[in-house]
Design an enzyme around this catalytic site. Structure first.
Site, PDB file in Angstrom:
ATOM      1  N   ARG A  11       0.842  -1.207   0.000  1.00 19.90           N
ATOM      2  CA  ARG A  11       0.000   0.000   0.000  1.00 19.90           C
ATOM      3  C   ARG A  11       0.872   1.249   0.000  1.00 19.90           C
ATOM      4  O   ARG A  11       1.956   1.258   0.577  1.00 19.90           O
ATOM      5  CB  ARG A  11      -0.911   0.029   1.235  1.00 19.90           C
ATOM      6  CG  ARG A  11      -1.849   1.226   1.272  1.00 19.90           C
ATOM      7  CD  ARG A  11      -2.629   1.254   2.571  1.00 19.90           C
ATOM      8  NE  ARG A  11      -1.756   1.498   3.724  1.00 19.90           N
ATOM      9  CZ  ARG A  11      -1.328   2.699   4.083  1.00 19.90           C
ATOM     10  NH1 ARG A  11      -1.676   3.768   3.367  1.00 19.90           N
ATOM     11  NH2 ARG A  11      -0.568   2.839   5.156  1.00 19.90           N
ATOM     12  N   LYS A  12       0.379   2.287  -0.669  1.00 20.82           N
ATOM     13  CA  LYS A  12       1.013   3.604  -0.646  1.00 20.82           C
ATOM     14  C   LYS A  12      -0.091   4.645  -0.523  1.00 20.82           C
ATOM     15  O   LYS A  12      -1.091   4.594  -1.259  1.00 20.82           O
ATOM     16  CB  LYS A  12       1.827   3.843  -1.918  1.00 20.82           C
ATOM     17  CG  LYS A  12       2.662   5.129  -1.898  1.00 20.82           C
ATOM     18  CD  LYS A  12       3.502   5.240  -3.172  1.00 20.82           C
ATOM     19  CE  LYS A  12       4.455   6.441  -3.099  1.00 20.82           C
ATOM     20  NZ  LYS A  12       3.726   7.727  -3.022  1.00 20.82           N
ATOM     21  N   SER A  13       0.048   5.606   0.397  1.00 16.51           N
ATOM     22  CA  SER A  13      -1.033   6.540   0.702  1.00 16.51           C
ATOM     23  C   SER A  13      -1.358   7.458  -0.466  1.00 16.51           C
ATOM     24  O   SER A  13      -2.529   7.755  -0.728  1.00 16.51           O
ATOM     25  CB  SER A  13      -0.678   7.382   1.930  1.00 16.51           C
ATOM     26  OG  SER A  13      -0.530   6.558   3.065  1.00 16.51           O
ATOM     27  N   SER A  14      -0.371   7.943  -1.179  1.00 19.50           N
ATOM     28  CA  SER A  14      -0.610   8.856  -2.301  1.00 19.50           C
ATOM     29  C   SER A  14      -0.276   8.147  -3.612  1.00 19.50           C
ATOM     30  O   SER A  14       0.442   7.135  -3.631  1.00 19.50           O
ATOM     31  CB  SER A  14       0.248  10.120  -2.153  1.00 19.50           C
ATOM     32  OG  SER A  14       1.617   9.806  -2.259  1.00 19.50           O
ATOM     33  N   GLY A  55      -2.403   4.782  -3.671  1.00 22.40           N
ATOM     34  CA  GLY A  55      -3.205   6.001  -3.514  1.00 22.40           C
ATOM     35  C   GLY A  55      -4.353   5.851  -2.540  1.00 22.40           C
ATOM     36  O   GLY A  55      -5.339   6.573  -2.647  1.00 22.40           O
TER      37      GLY A  55
END
Length: 521
Positions: A11-14, A55
């Site tokens: 996972r990556k927030s942005s 994102g």
């Protein structure tokens, strides 16, 4: 050696940098895959499908990759979930507890490549909770910083983004006046101050062809539609139009230019305040009552909309407000809504046709077939007050004229039918669905009783869902004369022959001729 099926979640927030050939998700995946290969001697193997969320915030469970992962765990396809760090899975303690519950229920566990944890032991779960507490704390602190920055910026009068209001455009993160839209805003406020009603202003704006702001969102055009009540009321209370910025109940001078004069805006707010009492803010029944707030009885008491439902049919009325009925005073008035609205439309149409020479007069004669929304707008524009008397119907118009017509109120219990002078007598009688429903109910009661000849009356009534007295009356009505039934079906029944009258009728004779003499003559 048993086989251990492993799934890698990343996972990556942005979404910044995700377009690169080798991005953060790929880096996490490679690290997790290398760890799984290092455990090959234990039977570990990588599942074919990747579970990536690029994102998406770790503070929410609404992530497609996570949903797919949990679905496969429930389906028994996954034994171990491998992640780069704990906060890649979630930053919320509550969500973490839900994920662990799903894993434990279906015999799965997870491993963090950079942190040594074993979720099968109590100590491991405690350490995970401590770590996630710090992750959640970091997330909340970050959110507080963002909120504080927004509050400080708005205190300086800066526009901090969001939906651009009608009358402005966003240029270089600043609000700049759009002259064409600003003229629309000015016209709406002028009309509202003159009309004094949000709903009347809605109808006026639609008549002028005014629309909401047209915006582009995700490549699609939204807005540009006629105003509705909520959108117009929001516009009328928006302090942006006088060059101010509002934030959490506080108002600051804005850095943008005002569209409206402050005196005009304050007059509009004062009118809105009179239309926003606690009573008016209560949930209201969606009603098609066209004469609401216009209709009174002859004693000056307001009449309001009411309704009742019988056998799935909804019947509308105008009734004198109960709070205005004094002990020992005149009885409450109650009239069917549809007929009085129809009569008012006919009388208003007649007046407009005779007194207006503009194009409006051409449509005035057609008010009887006008859609409800347009008819409501016409009533708001031309009708000030409708008074129901015992012998007269009075319409007070906004042009100062008054229409008086003779009125006979034929009472049947609490209801009253209206016979108004000047309305063409050739108008076919209105249908009475209540009578038709009553006859169908009576026929069903008869068939129900004949199919169960051995049951006593009280048991028949209970099984049919009626009281014994009600069931007896239905059975009696099921033997009405065919001539009476045909008269009702063809809508040729006398005015006094109503459903209430038939239900309350005692001593209905068995002889058909005697029934016809009682009910039709």
């Amino acid at each position: 050696m048993s086989k251990v099926r492993c799934a890698i979640y990343t996972r990556k927030s942005s979404d910044e940098g995700l377009e690169q050939e080798f991005n953060s998700l790929d880096a996490q995946y490679d690290s997790c895959r290398a760890y799984i290969l290092s455990q090959k001697h234990e039977g570990w193997s990588v599942a074919r499908e990747r579970y990536d969320d690029g994102g998406f915030s770790g503070g929410s469970m609404e992530r497609p990759g996570l949903k797919g992962l949990l679905a496969d765990i429930v389906a028994g396809k996954i034994d171990v979930v491998v992640i780069y760090k704990i906060d890649r899975l979630t930053r919320s303690l509550a969500d973490f507890a839900r994920i662990i519950e799903v894993m434990e229920k279906h015999g799965a566990s997870f491993v963090s490549v950079t942190q040594s944890f074993n979720t099968k032991t109590s100590m491991g779960r405690l350490m995970l909770h401590v770590l996630l507490s710090f992750a959640q704390f970091e997330r909340e602190v970050g959110a507080e910083r963002v909120r504080d920055k927004i509050a400080a910026s708005k205190a300086k009068g800066m526009w901090m983004g969001g939906t651009v209001p009608l009358g402005y455009d966003a240029v270089d993160r600043k609000l700049v006046i759009n002259d064409a839209e600003a003229a629309t805003v000015q016209a709406i406020f002028d009309a509202f101050v003159e009309l004094g009603s949000v709903q009347a202003t809605v109808y006026w704006s639609r008549g002028q062809g005014l629309t909401t702001k047209l915006r582009q969102r995700s490549g699609e055009a939204i807005g540009g539609t006629p105003f509705h009540y909520g959108a117009l009321r929001c516009l009328l209370s928006n302090r942006t139009y006088i060059g101010e910025v509002e934030h959490k109940g506080k108002v600051y001078p804005g850095q943008h230019e005002a569209i409206l004069d402050r005196a005009l805006f304050e007059r509009a707010l004062a009118i809105l305040a009179t239309r926003s009492t606690d009573k008016m803010r209560r949930p209201k029944l969606a009603s098609a009552s066209l004469l609401q707030r216009m209709i009174f009885d002859q004693h000056g008491r307001k009449m309001g909309p009411a309704h009742t439902c019988r056998n799935g049919q909804r019947f509308r009325y105008y009734v004198t407000h109960g709070k205005q009925i004094k002990k020992g005073g005149p009885a409450a008035y109650r009239v069917a809504a549809a007929p009085i609205e129809k009569h008012c439309a006919a009388l208003l149409s007649e007046h407009l046709t005779a007194n207006v020479t503009s194009v409006e007069s051409e449509g005035a004669a057609k008010l009887g077939g006008t859609p409800a929304k347009e008819l409501k707008m016409t009533f708001l524009r031309h009708l000030r007050r409708v008074v129901i008397g015992d012998a007269e119907l009075s319409l007070e118009l906004t042009d100062g004229a008054t229409i008086n017509r003779a009125l006979d109120r034929v009472r049947h219990g609490n209801d009253a039918k209206l016979l108004i002078g000047g309305i063409p007598a050739s108008t076919p009688p209105a249908s009475n669905p209540q009578l038709i429903i009553l006859l169908k109910d009576a026929a069903r009661a008869q068939a129900f009783a004949l199919a169960r000849p051995k049951l006593p009356l009280d048991q028949l009534a209970a099984k049919f869902g009626r009281s014994s007295e009600r069931f007896k009356r239905l059975i009696r009505l099921s033997y009405l004369s065919p001539k009476i039934v045909a008269t009702i079906v063809q809508e040729r029944q006398p005015l006094g022959l109503t459903g209430r009258h038939l239900q309350n009728l005692d001593g209905l004779p068995l002889c058909w001729r005697a029934q016809e003499e009682m009910l039709l003559d």
